[in-house]
Every structure is written in structure tokens, then in C-alpha cells.
Design a protein around this motif. Structure first.
Motif, PDB file in Angstrom:
ATOM      1  N   LEU A   1      19.043  54.079  -5.481  1.00 53.37           N
ATOM      2  CA  LEU A   1      19.054  53.539  -4.131  1.00 53.37           C
ATOM      3  C   LEU A   1      20.104  52.452  -3.963  1.00 53.37           C
ATOM      4  CD1 LEU A   1      17.666  53.419  -1.335  1.00 53.37           C
ATOM      5  CD2 LEU A   1      16.084  51.737  -2.320  1.00 53.37           C
TER       6      LEU A   1
ATOM      7  N   TYR B   1      10.261  55.057   1.915  1.00 54.00           N
ATOM      8  CA  TYR B   1      10.571  56.458   2.186  1.00 54.00           C
ATOM      9  C   TYR B   1       9.293  57.294   2.128  1.00 54.00           C
ATOM     10  CZ  TYR B   1      15.636  55.911   1.494  1.00 54.00           C
ATOM     11  OH  TYR B   1      16.957  55.561   1.609  1.00 54.00           O
TER      12      TYR B   1
ATOM     13  N   ASP C   1      13.494  59.932  -7.513  1.00 57.22           N
ATOM     14  CA  ASP C   1      14.805  60.504  -7.221  1.00 57.22           C
ATOM     15  C   ASP C   1      15.325  61.305  -8.411  1.00 57.22           C
ATOM     16  OD1 ASP C   1      15.353  58.449  -8.943  1.00 57.22           O
ATOM     17  OD2 ASP C   1      16.703  57.359  -7.609  1.00 57.22           O
TER      18      ASP C   1
ATOM     19  N   CYS D   1      10.376  57.154   6.984  1.00 55.22           N
ATOM     20  CA  CYS D   1      11.357  57.884   6.197  1.00 55.22           C
ATOM     21  C   CYS D   1      12.460  58.480   7.015  1.00 55.22           C
ATOM     22  CB  CYS D   1      10.671  58.960   5.402  1.00 55.22           C
ATOM     23  SG  CYS D   1      11.773  59.654   4.242  1.00 55.22           S
TER      24      CYS D   1
ATOM     25  N   PRO E   1      20.363  58.145  -0.936  1.00 54.34           N
ATOM     26  CA  PRO E   1      19.416  57.232  -0.295  1.00 54.34           C
ATOM     27  C   PRO E   1      20.074  55.880  -0.019  1.00 54.34           C
ATOM     28  CG  PRO E   1      18.965  57.366  -2.647  1.00 54.34           C
ATOM     29  CD  PRO E   1      20.091  58.337  -2.375  1.00 54.34           C
TER      30      PRO E   1
ATOM     31  N   TRP F   1      18.885  58.735   4.647  1.00 56.97           N
ATOM     32  CA  TRP F   1      19.616  59.656   3.756  1.00 56.97           C
ATOM     33  C   TRP F   1      20.979  59.946   4.368  1.00 56.97           C
ATOM     34  CZ3 TRP F   1      17.479  60.559  -0.825  1.00 56.97           C
ATOM     35  CH2 TRP F   1      16.083  60.496  -0.957  1.00 56.97           C
TER      36      TRP F   1
END
Length: 449
Positions: free
Chosen positions: A32, A198, A360, A136, A238, A91
């Protein structure tokens, strides 16, 4: 109501801080990155003051204008009841996708490239208690050969108002401005930042499309088959986007309430928006002889769900790359359909239901860095070149066939050499594309086989 919910987001901050100090307490990601808050709360108040004053029936207008445009002369801006810094999750997508499109009685396989696409999805709720678990983003798909979604965006929170806004911006979507997310970013400019988690996977829309059996009509004679959607490249980055949310007292007697404005805080002079105002009648009744331009402006504000008061609003999707005549007409249809679909009430909830985002670890989730994006962008650029040259070769063959049928034959040896040269160049570009294919994409393809 948006103003009631935002008043509670500030109190959520303390609750978020009671968890572990590890980044995973808020975000389950190691890749992130975030845009830092470039402006302070005081800067945000000064920037928003003239717009807040005009909405609040010109309360403290002179001080607000002076503080904003001639600082240093002691002018005091209109101050909000409260102001809250918020990180919204998003995103950014670089992808090449393809889907079956039916135009009239003819079916085409259309593909396109998505670069710098940013989408957030907020599902509808009136309960602030659901804010934290239900925030999100949605993804934007840009595809190389025929269509591109550039800088598409949408928000990732269950705030209805914020979910209807695109944060797509050529100035903002740059890797140089992001930093790895760490605990230190939860406290900036002397205040705590509320971090919204998220809950929507960047791949939720792909899964939802594959489960949709019926075609979707884009126009009278145009439809797409979602279940045929496929991706030849897909990188999801992200990223956290900073906002300041501020509430102001609306002073009209008998109609006292709080109105909310918010400003993008990743750069000075960020866009400023407000919730749907519904104040046109109030302004027109206070100024019965107002200029026609002001009257038209108030009517226009009443028509907009989330007015953009400073800066230029962006669509969630911007499609380009429809070079061939038969596909160029799809651009407007797809553009309108995608942008409308993103803001459909319940869209976010549907994607939450189809999301299973716990980490992730998926190799398609990448850190938003220059190194990561350079390779993907080159891969997508090669796809564009290859598709363009293939289209030229196909067009030449068709022209040659028509010329032969009408006895207007183009010299065969020249034609053959031209086609041979094109095919050689196509093979060269395809070999280069294979050579630069990221290892993580090869890993994903191998897993999927």
C-alpha cells in the motif's frame, strides 16, 4: 444523512487507534502507498471558506475572500463546525481487457487498455456504524487495442455523497507523489487521520462480469457479453487518497442544518465539492431581483448531486483508442454506460458481496511505484502498436482483394513485400512484449492454468 454521518467519522478515529500499531490493523496490505496531505487543516479551511460562505448565504463573505485571495491582511475566513482529515482507499488499474460486443447482427471481439484508472465504490447506507467495514474501491478497466480508460476514478467509502465523485486527475495520478503507507501517516499536520479500510477487491467486477449470463445493452443495436470479459494484463495498485471533510452551519432561520464540503488534499488548489445543496429557492427568495446568471447558477446547483465548486469534475472513465470506424462509435456508449453504472445505488454493496479481500498476496496487486508501472506501461504500449499494425495489414489485404476483383491489381511483388515487412515488424514487437512480460504476471497465468 451525509451531514449526520460525517459528524461521527471524527469519533471513529479514536476507535481505530485502539487496535494494533501494525499497518495491518487498518490495512491488510504490504504494498500500500498513499498520497500525503499536502495542505494543513487551516489551509483547507481557507481554501473552502469563500465557497462555504456563498452556500451559507454569504456569511462572513468579505473575511473569507480576503483570507483566501489576499492573505496577510488580517482577514478571517468562515470556519467550519468541524473538519476531519480522511484517507479514502482506492485502486489504480493498468490493464488490457477484451469482451465480445454485438453491433446489430455482427459480433466483434473488442479489447482495450486501461491506464491510470482509479475507481472507488461506495455502497449506499444511512448508518455511519457501517462506515468502517464497508469502505472500498472499484476497479477501472482500460484496454489496449481499441479502448482505454484513462484516470478513471471512484471512491471507496460507504458515504453516499463521496461515492458519487470521481477523483480522476492527470496531476494526481503520478507515482512520484506517493509514499509507502506507515503508521506515521495516521498523524499529519498535528491531527489524527481517519483511515477508511478496503472492503472491495479490485477483481470483484471481473468476477461479477463472469457470473452475468445475459448480455448488457449499451444502445438500440449494441450489447456486450460480460461473461466473455477477459484480461491479458491486469495490475492493481492500492493507493490512499487524502480528503478534508468540513461541516458548516446553514444559517437561514427555520432551516438550520449542517452542510458538508470536502477538498482533495494531495495538492494545493485541490477540487472542492459539497453535498447536494437544495438551497436554490432560499437564495432566489433572498435576492428576488438577482441577475439571470445567478438564477441559472442556483438552478444548476439544484440539479447536481455533488456540485464541484472549485476545479473541473472528471468522469470516472474516459475512453480513448477507438481507432477503427466500426469501433469508434462504441466509445460514447461505453463511456456513458460505465460512468452511470459506477454511481448506481447499490453498486458498491454488490461488489462488497463479491469481494474476498484479506491481503495483497494476489500477484496482480502491485505497489504504485515508477519501476512497477514502467514495465506494465511499455507492455500495454506494445499491445497498442501490435494491434494497430495488425489492423493495417488486414486493411491492406481487403483492399488488395477488392482491387483484384475489379481488375485494378496493385503490383503483387510490392504488396507481398509490404505485407512481409508488416508481419516481420509485428513478430518483432510480439517477441519484445513476451520478453518484458513481468514475472508476477507469468506467475498469475501459471496459477490460473
Amino acid at each position: 444523512m451525509f451531514t449526520n454521518r460525517i459528524s461521527r467519522i471524527r469519533r471513529l478515529t479514536a476507535g481505530l487507534r485502539t487496535y494494533s500499531a501494525a499497518p495491518q490493523s487498518t490495512y491488510p496490505f504490504t504494498k500500500l502507498r498513499a498520497f500525503p496531505f499536502e495542505i494543513s487543516p487551516e489551509d483547507a479551511i481557507t481554501e473552502m471558506a469563500p465557497y462555504a460562505s456563498s452556500i451559507c448565504l454569504f456569511k462572513e463573505l468579505i473575511g473569507s475572500l480576503g483570507a483566501r485571495f489576499i492573505p496577510g491582511f488580517g482577514f478571517k475566513p468562515l470556519r467550519p463546525v468541524r473538519i476531519t482529515p480522511v484517507y479514502f482507499p482506492g485502486w489504480i488499474i493498468d490493464a488490457e481487457v477484451s469482451v465480445d460486443v454485438t453491433c446489430g447482427d455482427v459480433q466483434h471481439r473488442t479489447s482495450g487498455i486501461a491506464q491510470d484508472s482509479y475507481v472507488n465504490v461506495i455502497h449506499d447506507t444511512n448508518n455511519i456504524a457501517e462506515l468502517v467495514p464497508d469502505i472500498c474501491q472499484v476497479l477501472v478497466l482500460e484496454t489496449c487495442p481499441f479502448m482505454w480508460f484513462s484516470n478513471a476514478s471512484r471512491i471507496g467509502s460507504d458515504f453516499q455523497v463521496l461515492s458519487w465523485v470521481s477523483y480522476r486527475s492527470d496531476e494526481i495520478i503520478t507515482t512520484e507523489k506517493t509514499v509507502p503507507f506507515t503508521e506515521s501517516l495516521k498523524h499529519q499536520h498535528g491531527v489524527d487521520v481517519t483511515c477508511l479500510p478496503y472492503t472491495i477487491s479490485p477483481f470483484a467486477a471481473l468476477g461479477l462480469a463472469h457470473s452475468t449470463t445475459d448480455p448488457i445493452r449499451l444502445g438500440d443495436d449494441v450489447s456486450i457479453a460480460p461473461k466473455t470479459l477477459d484480461s491479458d494484463m491486469f495490475a492493481a495498485y492500492p493507493v490512499l487518497f487524502p480528503l478534508y471533510l468540513a461541516q458548516y452551519e446553514y444559517p437561514l432561520p427555520g432551516k438550520e442544518r449542517l452542510v458538508t464540503l470536502f477538498i482533495e488534499a494531495s495538492t494545493a488548489g485541490g477540487r472542492i465539492r459539497s453535498e447536494k445543496l437544495d438551497i436554490g429557492n432560499d437564495v432566489r427568495s433572498l435576492i428576488p431581483m438577482a441577475p439571470r446568471a445567478l438564477v441559472d447558477f442556483t438552478h444548476a446547483l439544484d440539479e447536481v448531486d455533488v456540485p464541484c465548486l472549485q476545479g473541473t469534475p472528471s468522469p470516472f472513465f474516459g475512453l480513448t483508442g477507438f481507432y477503427s470506424t466500426e469501433k469508434r462509435g462504441l466509445s460514447t456508449l461505453l463511456d456513458h454506460w460505465l460512468n452511470d453504472a459506477v454511481v448506481t445505488h447499490g453498486a458498491g454493496q454488490t461488489l462488497v458481496v463479491n469481494s474476498d479481500l484479506v491481503s495483497d498476496d494476489d500477484p496482480r496487486i502491485r505497489p504504485f511505484t515508477l519501476e512497477e508501472r514502467t514495465t506494465v506501461e511499455r507492455w500495454l504500449a506494445l499491445s497498442q502498436e501490435i494491434e494497430s499494425m495488425v489492423r493495417v495489414a488486414v486493411s491492406m489485404r481487403r483492399t488488395h482483394e477488392l482491387a483484384s476483383a475489379s481488375n485494378k491489381v496493385f503490383p503483387q511483388d510490392v504488396f507481398d513485400k509490404t505485407i512481409e515487412s508488416l508481419e516481420s515488424k509485428i513478430a518483432e514487437l510480439q517477441a519484445e512484449q513476451v520478453a518484458i512480460t513481468p514475472e508476477w504476471w507469468k506467475e498469475y497465468v501459471h496459477r490460473s492454468e
